[in-house]
Design a protein around this motif. Sequence first.
Motif, PDB file in Angstrom:
ATOM      1  N   LYS A  48       0.810  -1.217   0.000  1.00 52.55           N
ATOM      2  CA  LYS A  48       0.000   0.000   0.000  1.00 52.55           C
ATOM      3  C   LYS A  48       0.848   1.273   0.000  1.00 52.55           C
ATOM      4  O   LYS A  48       0.303   2.376  -0.095  1.00 52.55           O
ATOM      5  N   ASP A  49       2.151   1.131   0.120  1.00 51.57           N
ATOM      6  CA  ASP A  49       3.050   2.286   0.223  1.00 51.57           C
ATOM      7  C   ASP A  49       3.385   2.806  -1.172  1.00 51.57           C
ATOM      8  O   ASP A  49       4.202   2.224  -1.887  1.00 51.57           O
ATOM      9  N   LYS A  50       2.795   3.932  -1.563  1.00 51.01           N
ATOM     10  CA  LYS A  50       2.990   4.483  -2.908  1.00 51.01           C
ATOM     11  C   LYS A  50       4.385   5.076  -3.083  1.00 51.01           C
ATOM     12  O   LYS A  50       4.833   5.277  -4.227  1.00 51.01           O
ATOM     13  N   ALA A  51       5.075   5.368  -1.977  1.00 51.96           N
ATOM     14  CA  ALA A  51       6.416   5.954  -2.071  1.00 51.96           C
ATOM     15  C   ALA A  51       7.503   4.885  -2.139  1.00 51.96           C
ATOM     16  O   ALA A  51       8.675   5.210  -2.346  1.00 51.96           O
ATOM     17  N   LEU A  52       7.119   3.632  -1.993  1.00 52.65           N
ATOM     18  CA  LEU A  52       8.102   2.542  -1.972  1.00 52.65           C
ATOM     19  C   LEU A  52       8.705   2.337  -3.351  1.00 52.65           C
ATOM     20  O   LEU A  52       7.995   2.331  -4.361  1.00 52.65           O
ATOM     21  N   ARG A  53      10.039   2.139  -3.405  1.00 51.45           N
ATOM     22  CA  ARG A  53      10.734   1.934  -4.671  1.00 51.45           C
ATOM     23  C   ARG A  53      11.500   0.618  -4.712  1.00 51.45           C
ATOM     24  O   ARG A  53      11.761   0.085  -5.786  1.00 51.45           O
ATOM     25  N   ALA A  54      11.886   0.082  -3.552  1.00 49.25           N
ATOM     26  CA  ALA A  54      12.624  -1.184  -3.510  1.00 49.25           C
ATOM     27  C   ALA A  54      12.587  -1.730  -2.092  1.00 49.25           C
ATOM     28  O   ALA A  54      12.349  -0.990  -1.131  1.00 49.25           O
ATOM     29  N   VAL A  55      12.824  -3.045  -1.969  1.00 45.48           N
ATOM     30  CA  VAL A  55      12.856  -3.712  -0.663  1.00 45.48           C
ATOM     31  C   VAL A  55      14.149  -4.499  -0.552  1.00 45.48           C
ATOM     32  O   VAL A  55      14.561  -5.182  -1.495  1.00 45.48           O
ATOM     33  N   ILE A  56      14.798  -4.385   0.604  1.00 49.12           N
ATOM     34  CA  ILE A  56      15.953  -5.225   0.938  1.00 49.12           C
ATOM     35  C   ILE A  56      15.539  -6.094   2.121  1.00 49.12           C
ATOM     36  O   ILE A  56      15.213  -5.584   3.193  1.00 49.12           O
ATOM     37  N   PRO A 116       4.915  -4.526  -6.305  1.00 51.67           N
ATOM     38  CA  PRO A 116       5.228  -3.884  -7.591  1.00 51.67           C
ATOM     39  C   PRO A 116       6.610  -3.241  -7.633  1.00 51.67           C
ATOM     40  O   PRO A 116       6.875  -2.416  -8.509  1.00 51.67           O
ATOM     41  N   VAL A 117       7.476  -3.606  -6.704  1.00 48.09           N
ATOM     42  CA  VAL A 117       8.831  -3.046  -6.654  1.00 48.09           C
ATOM     43  C   VAL A 117       9.839  -4.194  -6.586  1.00 48.09           C
ATOM     44  O   VAL A 117       9.499  -5.311  -6.166  1.00 48.09           O
TER      45      VAL A 117
END
Length: 268
Positions: free
Chosen positions: A45-53, A103-104
């Motif tokens: 739900k986080d629209k500012a998210l760009r990547a996950v580690i 989606p990231v």
Amino acid sequence: MSNNLVCVRKEEGIAYVSLNRPDKYNALNYELFKEIDVCINTLKKDKALRAVILFGEGHSFCSGLDVKSVNRSPFDAVKLLFKLLPGNANLAQRVSIGWRRLPVPVIAVLEGVCYGGGMQIALGADFRIAAPECKLSIMEARWGLVPDMAGFVGLRELMPKDQALMLTMTADILTAEQARSFNLLTAVEADPMAAAIVLAQRLIQTSPDANAAIKQSIQKSWSAPIRQLLRRESCYQVRLLAGKNRIIAAIRQSKSPQKEYKNRQSGW
């Protein structure tokens, strides 16, 4: 977001997600399954998210299922495996396939051990970077179990069927270099976290909409018939171009003489 078993820290669009049972080598009990699932849904739900580690606290990614913990409560095992429809993902499967549905791009940092359920979770990531001393195994057969956490979705994309059968049936423990030779790893690095951060920073320089479309397109089309692949590529491209055209039109409108005159009149 921070809690007992999963911790999340966000910096510059990157979410650093850690499994936090270091005293148990981050073994999976029911509570950890639940918190990973909640974490994935929150990140979605986080629209500012760009990547996950994604990584494990205590220099070990995940040692697999905490069998003793699950055996103490048979009802927890039922809740892990329950699903209304056979084709749906249950809780045990969502902690792996859920990362694919974000989606990231998701990067797993693997240190220490990555066994069983830990390997299934790592296979849900888009990239896996391991330390040279990391040990990896699809270990379920050693305990008379079938790998049932959706890791096969990623595994079938990474290696030929005979190699997947061999690793799954033998439950062999692999070194990082051996795992890399089987294509289970994206890279082996002396400092896997530093390498993951560099990769994440490179990825967030490109369009997030394009990255989301690329991730979905590749996952859905990897083994699909060619006609489906061509259709999907065209659909995603049209959507992206339509979105860009709307933005360009809005910018042009904002720079029109009428708009500029109104802005001046209002004191902007």
